[in-house]
Enzyme design. Structure first.
Site, PDB file in Angstrom:
ATOM      1  CG  ASN A   1      62.641  57.136  27.483  1.00  0.00           C
ATOM      2  OD1 ASN A   1      61.742  56.374  27.803  1.00  0.00           O
ATOM      3  ND2 ASN A   1      62.618  57.816  26.333  1.00  0.00           N
TER       4      ASN A   1
ATOM      5  CG  ASP B   1      58.811  56.503  24.901  1.00  0.00           C
ATOM      6  OD1 ASP B   1      58.245  56.212  23.834  1.00  0.00           O
ATOM      7  OD2 ASP B   1      59.614  55.732  25.475  1.00  0.00           O
TER       8      ASP B   1
ATOM      9  CG  HIS C   1      49.198  75.918  36.981  1.00  0.00           C
ATOM     10  ND1 HIS C   1      47.906  76.075  36.532  1.00  0.00           N
ATOM     11  CD2 HIS C   1      49.570  74.670  36.604  1.00  0.00           C
ATOM     12  CE1 HIS C   1      47.505  74.975  35.923  1.00  0.00           C
ATOM     13  NE2 HIS C   1      48.505  74.105  35.939  1.00  0.00           N
TER      14      HIS C   1
ATOM     15  NE  ARG D   1      43.977  71.803  26.254  1.00  0.00           N
ATOM     16  CZ  ARG D   1      44.045  71.583  27.561  1.00  0.00           C
ATOM     17  NH1 ARG D   1      45.149  71.890  28.235  1.00  0.00           N
ATOM     18  NH2 ARG D   1      43.037  71.079  28.217  1.00  0.00           N
TER      19      ARG D   1
ATOM     20  CG  ASP E   1      45.810  73.397  31.588  1.00  0.00           C
ATOM     21  OD1 ASP E   1      44.864  72.636  31.339  1.00  0.00           O
ATOM     22  OD2 ASP E   1      46.295  73.540  32.721  1.00  0.00           O
TER      23      ASP E   1
ATOM     24  CD  GLU F   1      41.227  72.792  30.240  1.00  0.00           C
ATOM     25  OE1 GLU F   1      40.757  71.777  30.785  1.00  0.00           O
ATOM     26  OE2 GLU F   1      42.079  73.521  30.788  1.00  0.00           O
TER      27      GLU F   1
ATOM     28  CG  ASP G   1      41.129  67.241  32.191  1.00  0.00           C
ATOM     29  OD1 ASP G   1      41.887  66.702  33.014  1.00  0.00           O
ATOM     30  OD2 ASP G   1      41.437  68.263  31.554  1.00  0.00           O
TER      31      ASP G   1
ATOM     32  CG  ASP H   1      42.443  61.899  36.515  1.00  0.00           C
ATOM     33  OD1 ASP H   1      43.199  60.937  36.389  1.00  0.00           O
ATOM     34  OD2 ASP H   1      42.796  62.999  36.963  1.00  0.00           O
TER      35      ASP H   1
ATOM     36  NE  ARG I   1      44.146  62.020  33.112  1.00  0.00           N
ATOM     37  CZ  ARG I   1      44.577  63.020  33.860  1.00  0.00           C
ATOM     38  NH1 ARG I   1      45.694  62.880  34.583  1.00  0.00           N
ATOM     39  NH2 ARG I   1      43.916  64.154  33.916  1.00  0.00           N
TER      40      ARG I   1
END
Length: 642
Positions: free
Chosen positions: A161, A206, A279, A369, A371, A400, A465, A521, A525
């Site tokens: 995948n 994944d 959003h 959680r 955002d 957050e 973040d 960032d 990550r």
């Protein structure tokens, strides 16, 4: 001086206030105001509610001025004092300590005195939270130890995948795929071979990879997974949601999510999901700017579609001269169009029986959680919380918020928050900065947050973040010297020791436990360096993490025991005493590069015997209650009474 009793906030009850002063005051007045805070301090003000004269009481120690006030509503209030002495008017208000991330200054500690300013904006209010007295968080959340996963970078359990160049796209552009799991994330414009687009490079992590490593996580000692978004989305971070009701096809499918929650539960591990209800993505079934979905999106083909079922989810400006000018993106990012709080959106998000909120709780999630919580209205969160708790009273709600989260933790919105104030304070302490100064941030939260929330805060050290803790401590990358790396890891262990011995739920960002570092960032990550993928995990550091986690799991007093002001604090050392059901703990931390010997007296610990939770060292407290500890350099000790 802390001018309120009792310490901390209250569930809508009468609170007593007092000032002590040398002779000379002719009057004192208590000023109470209600705070308005909208968004990320987009709107911020105080409205005066009352000015109450204070009564003078003469004691052997001097004059004492007293007043009381019953706070009427669940809200955050401000207060200060006006006093008159020698014909001059002064204010007694909060100090000028800068709280991490929070525009309002003042730690709630020692007061400061100033001439009465003509502009009340110059007043630094003490803050008082009046909360819902029935507020209770899920009991399990006070005992949680989170493992925090950015799923695209944790483990590739199913290569079938993986994102495919020439097939998968993001915002109409081709994706990039790393052939080496141990590559560094690519950054546009840095000459690393990447294109000019952000968040479009993939490694193949994944859900199957998480399922494969549940035994590893159980052995580590964690009991709660917090997973960054896993719903259909084009980017590698998945906050640009394309379909809230389906797992991203590069991560697996809905059935695999249920397998994950079932297998995790079999190991005593809960799963907390993450999403944004503020959003969506512009490349989504709801907006469909790029015509990639069968449903008629609200801005399909860069045309406003009033007949779309999602039209009233967004606000459009038909007069815009470019597609980007025809709608508003979150903080100006056009790939993240803001959502309206329309009835149809709220029904889809939480109101319907099969809403996003209910659907994933029904499939095994133990909570959410949320955002960018400050960008969503308080009323939205209040209604949403009611739905969550009606579905599962034991489900957790986490916001957050980076700044002082008092208004979100009054019992009507969230149980907990991502504790960035804790992160900064403990990082700075472990890096060698002032222990006394750092601790003011933690005391502010202990005073401002309900105890229920305080014991359930998601206490972070690293996040997706912000730069990782090891980077903050000096391990900045392959160029770092062996000495710098060793010291950074020692400082990380001090931070984790503090994290595991302090109230709140510790959160371990994937890979911190084996020495993963990285700056802002996307470097934070990076992939987990699995040995079978050619990585080089630090197994000695992993053993240290396991021991510290085990210490917390073995000692309930470290999780839910009482806590008060430090019994000792200086530039380098903090000593705290905790108690639960007759068991006491002494937790002591030293950030100096050399050993520190400290002496303090705690009458309640007189004649008790303790053992170090991480070694065989014993400590016998004499009848005087005087204790002397010799703390290791950049280290600490945790003693548990026997």
């Amino acid at each position: 001086m802390r001018p309120s009793t009792p310490f901390g906030l209250s569930p809508r009850r009468k609170v007593s206030f007092a000032l002590t002063a040398d002779a000379g005051l002719t009057s004192a007045t208590l000023v109470i105001e209600e705070r308005t805070l909208v968004g990320n301090y987009d709107e911020f003000s105080y409205t005066e509610l009352t000015k109450d004269p204070m009564a003078k009481v003469v004691t052997a120690e001097g004059e004492r001025w007293e007043a009381s006030y019953t706070f009427p509503d669940v809200a955050v209030y401000g207060y200060y004092f006006e006093v008159v002495a020698n014909g001059e008017t002064y204010i007694v208000h909060n100090n000028d300590f800068s709280v991490y991330w929070t525009p309002e200054k003042g730690s709630g500690g020692e007061s400061m005195i100033a001439f009465q300013p003509s502009d009340t904006d110059a007043v630094r209010r003490y803050r008082h939270s009046s909360y819902d007295g029935t507020f209770a968080v899920p009991e399990w959340s006070k005992n949680a130890i989170y493992y925090y996963i950015f799923p695209e970078r944790f483990r590739n359990g199913d290569t079938s995948n993986d994102p495919t160049v020439g097939q998968d796209t993001i915002l109409g552009e081709a994706v990039e795929v790393h052939s080496d799991w141990n590559d560094a994330p690519w950054v546009p414009g840095t000459g690393d071979g990447s294109d000019e687009f952000y968040n479009n490079d993939f490694f193949g992590g994944d859900l199957q990879g998480i399922v494969e490593k549940l035994d590893y996580l159980a052995d580590l000692g964690v009991n709660t997974l917090y997973i960054n978004p896993i719903f259909e989305a084009a980017s590698n971070h998945k906050y640009d949601t394309a379909d809230y009701k389906n797992i991203d096809d590069n991560f697996g499918d809905n059935a695999l999510f249920e397998t994950l929650t079932t297998e995790a539960s079999n190991r005593g591990i809960r799963v907390i999901l993450d999403t944004s209800l503020n959003h969506t993505g512009s490349d989504s079934k709801y907006f469909d700017r790029y015509e990639n979905f069968a449903e008629l999106g609200a801005f399909e083909g860069e045309t406003i579609q009033e007949s779309s079922p999602f039209y009233d989810w967004y606000t459009f400006d038909p007069a815009g001269t470019t597609p980007e000018a025809m709608y508003e993106g979150w903080v100006g990012v056009d790939s993240l169009p803001n959502l309206n709080e329309s009835d149809s959106w709220k029904a889809y998000a939480y109101g319907d029986a099969d809403s996003v909120t209910n659907m994933w709780l029904d499939k095994g999630a133990s909570g959410w959680r949320m955002d960018v919580a400050p960008w969503v209205s308080d009323e939205f969160w209040r209604e949403w919380r009611d739905v969550v708790k009606a579905n599962d009273a034991d489900a957790l709600t986490v916001a957050e918020t980076w700044f002082d989260a008092s208004k979100h933790l009054l019992g009507d919105m969230f149980d907990s928050t991502m504790n960035y104030i804790f992160r900064n304070a403990v990082q700075d302490f472990a890096a060698g900065e002032s222990a006394e100064e750092m601790y003011q941030n933690l005391e502010l939260m202990r005073e401002n947050y309900p105890q229920e929330a305080f014991y359930a805060l998601m206490n972070l050290l690293s996040t997706h973040d912000a730069a990782r803790a090891l980077h903050h401590f000096g391990y900045t990358g392959p160029e770092s010297s062996a000495e710098a790396v060793a010291e950074a890891k020692t400082r990380l262990k001090l931070a984790v020791l503090f994290q595991m011995a302090y109230p709140g739920a510790p959160a371990i960002f994937y890979g911190d436990e084996v020495g993963v570092t990285g700056g802002e960032d996307p470097y934070n990550r990076a992939t987990y360096p699995w040995a079978d993928e050619g990585g080089n995990p630090d197994m000695a550091l992993l053993d240290d993490f396991k021991a510290l986690i085990q210490m917390r799991n073995d000692n309930a007093v470290l999780r839910t025991g009482s806590i008060d002001a430090p019994v000792y604090a200086d530039e380098n050392v903090i000593v705290l005493v905790r108690e639960l059901n007759g068991t006491h703990a002494i937790t002591a931390f030293n950030n100096a590069a050399e050993t520190s010997e400290v002496t303090f007296t705690v009458d309640d610990l007189a004649s008790l015997n303790f053992n170090d939770a991480l070694s065989s060292e014993a400590l016998a407290v004499p009848a005087s209650g005087e204790i002397t500890l010799t703390l290791p350099a950049i280290g600490g000790q945790v003693f548990i009474s026997q």
